[in-house]
Design a protein around this motif. Structure first.
Motif, PDB file in Angstrom:
ATOM      1  N   GLN A  73       0.839  -1.206   0.000  1.00 33.40           N
ATOM      2  CA  GLN A  73       0.000   0.000   0.000  1.00 33.40           C
ATOM      3  C   GLN A  73       0.872   1.252   0.000  1.00 33.40           C
ATOM      4  O   GLN A  73       0.578   2.224  -0.726  1.00 33.40           O
ATOM      5  N   ARG A  74       1.933   1.221   0.777  1.00 34.98           N
ATOM      6  CA  ARG A  74       2.827   2.385   0.817  1.00 34.98           C
ATOM      7  C   ARG A  74       3.507   2.580  -0.528  1.00 34.98           C
ATOM      8  O   ARG A  74       3.679   3.716  -0.992  1.00 34.98           O
ATOM      9  N   LEU A 104       2.320   1.773  -3.456  1.00 39.62           N
ATOM     10  CA  LEU A 104       1.321   2.329  -4.367  1.00 39.62           C
ATOM     11  C   LEU A 104       1.095   3.816  -4.106  1.00 39.62           C
ATOM     12  O   LEU A 104       1.029   4.625  -5.037  1.00 39.62           O
ATOM     13  N   GLN A 105       0.969   4.165  -2.846  1.00 34.86           N
ATOM     14  CA  GLN A 105       0.729   5.566  -2.497  1.00 34.86           C
ATOM     15  C   GLN A 105       1.904   6.456  -2.881  1.00 34.86           C
ATOM     16  O   GLN A 105       1.725   7.604  -3.289  1.00 34.86           O
ATOM     17  N   LEU A 154      -5.346  -4.353  -3.766  1.00 38.04           N
ATOM     18  CA  LEU A 154      -4.993  -2.998  -3.349  1.00 38.04           C
ATOM     19  C   LEU A 154      -5.060  -2.024  -4.517  1.00 38.04           C
ATOM     20  O   LEU A 154      -5.510  -0.877  -4.365  1.00 38.04           O
ATOM     21  N   ALA A 155      -4.598  -2.464  -5.685  1.00 37.85           N
ATOM     22  CA  ALA A 155      -4.621  -1.588  -6.860  1.00 37.85           C
ATOM     23  C   ALA A 155      -6.057  -1.252  -7.255  1.00 37.85           C
ATOM     24  O   ALA A 155      -6.355  -0.108  -7.633  1.00 37.85           O
ATOM     25  N   ARG A 156      -6.926  -2.227  -7.186  1.00 35.68           N
ATOM     26  CA  ARG A 156      -8.342  -1.963  -7.487  1.00 35.68           C
ATOM     27  C   ARG A 156      -8.921  -0.949  -6.513  1.00 35.68           C
ATOM     28  O   ARG A 156      -9.634  -0.018  -6.901  1.00 35.68           O
ATOM     29  N   GLU A 157      -8.635  -1.145  -5.225  1.00 35.09           N
ATOM     30  CA  GLU A 157      -9.164  -0.245  -4.199  1.00 35.09           C
ATOM     31  C   GLU A 157      -8.697   1.186  -4.419  1.00 35.09           C
ATOM     32  O   GLU A 157      -9.461   2.142  -4.210  1.00 35.09           O
ATOM     33  N   GLN A 158      -7.435   1.348  -4.826  1.00 36.04           N
ATOM     34  CA  GLN A 158      -6.857   2.682  -4.967  1.00 36.04           C
ATOM     35  C   GLN A 158      -7.016   3.243  -6.382  1.00 36.04           C
ATOM     36  O   GLN A 158      -6.614   4.384  -6.648  1.00 36.04           O
ATOM     37  N   LYS A 195      -5.405   2.298  -9.065  1.00 39.59           N
ATOM     38  CA  LYS A 195      -4.080   2.474  -9.663  1.00 39.59           C
ATOM     39  C   LYS A 195      -3.700   1.246 -10.483  1.00 39.59           C
ATOM     40  O   LYS A 195      -4.255   0.156 -10.297  1.00 39.59           O
TER      41      LYS A 195
END
Length: 461
Positions: A146-147, A149-150, A170-174, A176
């Protein structure tokens, strides 16, 4: 052990150790390939680095301490960038990472590899552009991903199906689409220590090529369409001198790229062959220059792509040890000299396995020299050992030192820039040494010495 006794050991008892131990030569001489490039020995006998005597350095910073030749480090960065002009050179941060080195690497035009959230934190804190960071690791946590990606990390090297699932969610959620490479276990047996060979089948890294997992991972990522699959990655091990392993790895990786193209109509644009390039720890080591490596590796990639009828992908390499390893030496002070019944002379120093675990962990060989004076004494075969409560606490297994070495002398060990400070510990509650950068007659602390207060600050009992 005196010189004539060492000779008897070699000749009469069937000594089979390194050949260089049979010919001690001048114990005051410095072999250039073992030392940082600005290290010289002054007429007084003291070593100098960056124009500064180790006497001054020891007085100001104490011992043990790691001394980094900044000019040497920068020149090695530049040599790799120049040699691999048509490739991306990623500095392997696991070899040694701190904010000062991150800044130097960036200033010299390199990319950066990290393999944990902690290494990523150092890189970001130092201001390294996240888009030039590659994130490795066989067990990246959701929080670490997550970090990444952010922060906008430029590439993530995925290592398992679990990680693909984790990162995809995580990519779907963000919202990205991170760029990823698949780490492929290519089945190459690198000629190195078992613990640092990373491409044979029976180990924790990557997706098996032979078992079909690597191809299956590529198909899954391409079919999901959430992650941006840009290439394949291979790393066959560390401290490697022979490029034949890279030739086999490149052939198998390119064959996999061709298989993906034929199955899904996609030619992946990137190919990362990792690092692991060896350095000289003793006079028996003969590492290739960056120019030689570039010539051989580029020839291998070009040939394999031509045979597979593939466009040549963008090549990446990941030198770490080859850049920082030779740029650092460790300085110790001798505390005890003990002759054990003519069997061996033990020279005990004020550091040991807490600042260099490699001898104990990998059976690594190092060289050493007396750093505070020249000596006319005959050479003796000695073992440089540390202060820790372990019989395996060995810094240098065998080295010729002057027979008059005594408490208070300084011993310098070259080639300690990689995997020494980065793997250092507080065993026996010994604080870790500082790292001091030296350049053009000036020195500065880039990682300070730990203190007993630091150790006690973590003890909340």
């Amino acid at each position: 052990m005196r010189a004539h006794e060492a000779g008897a050991l070699h000749g009469d008892l069937g000594y089979t150790g390194p050949a260089w131990l049979r010919t001690p030569g001048d114990v005051n001489a410095l072999v250039p390939q073992l030392w940082p490039r600005t290290v010289t020995r002054a007429e007084t006998g003291f070593l100098q680095v960056g124009g500064v005597s180790v006497a001054e350095l020891a007085e100001e910073y104490g011992t043990p301490a790691y001394f980094l030749d900044e000019a040497d480090l920068r020149s090695r960065c530049r040599e790799f960038v120049a040699a691999f002009a048509d490739a991306d050179v990623f500095y392997a941060g696991k070899s040694f990472l701190c904010k000062a080195v991150v800044k130097i690497v960036h200033e010299e035009g390199l990319f950066l590899d990290v393999c944990t959230g902690g290494e990523l934190a150092v890189a970001l804190k130092a201001g390294f552009p996240p888009e030039k960071i590659g994130f490795h690791g066989n067990n990246k946590s959701p929080r670490e991903l997550q970090r990444a990606l952010q922060a906008g990390v430029g590439r993530i090297i995925v290592d398992s199906f679990d990680e693909i699932t984790r990162l995809t969610e995580l990519a779907r959620e963000q919202g990205k689409r991170p760029r990823v490479l698949i780490r492929v276990t290519v089945g190459v047996e690198a000629h190195t220590h078992e613990f640092i060979a990373t491409a044979h089948e029976d180990q924790k890294f990557g997706f098996s090529l032979a078992g079909g997992a690597a191809f299956a991972a590529a198909v899954r990522i391409l079919d999901d369409g959430v992650l941006d699959l840009i290439g394949l990655h291979s790393h066959i091990g560390s401290q490697i001198f022979d490029t034949s392993g890279f030739e086999v790895a490149a052939r198998r990786i390119v064959e996999l790229q061709a298989q993906i193209r034929d199955a899904r109509g996609v030619e992946l644009p990137d190919l990362d062959l990792g690092g692991g390039f060896g350095i000289a720890y003793t006079t028996q080591d003969d590492p290739a220059t960056p120019g030689d490596l570039a010539k051989r590796i580029n020839k291998i990639v070009d040939s394999e792509c031509e045979l597979a009828n593939l466009r040549r992908p963008r090549l990446s390499i990941e030198p770490g040890r080859a850049i920082v390893g030779p740029a650092v030496f460790t300085l110790y002070e001798v505390g005890t000299v003990k002759d054990v019944d003519g069997i061996r002379t033990y020279v005990s120093v004020d550091g040991g396995m807490s600042d260099n675990i490699r001898t104990a962990l990998y059976d690594a060989s190092y060289s050493a020299t007396m750093a505070n004076r020249a000596s006319a004494a005959e050479p003796m075969l000695a073992r440089v050992v540390g202060k820790h409560c372990e019989s395996g606490d060995i810094v240098v297994k065998d080295e010729f030192l002057p027979a008059d070495v005594q408490p208070g002398d300084f011993i310098a060990v070259p080639g300690t820039g990689a995997y020494c400070r980065s793997m250092a510990s507080n065993y026996n509650h010994v604080p870790r040494p500082p790292v001091v950068a030296v350049r053009d007659g000036a020195s500065r602390v880039i990682v300070r010495r730990e203190t007993e207060d630091d150790l006690l600050a973590l003890d909340v009992g």
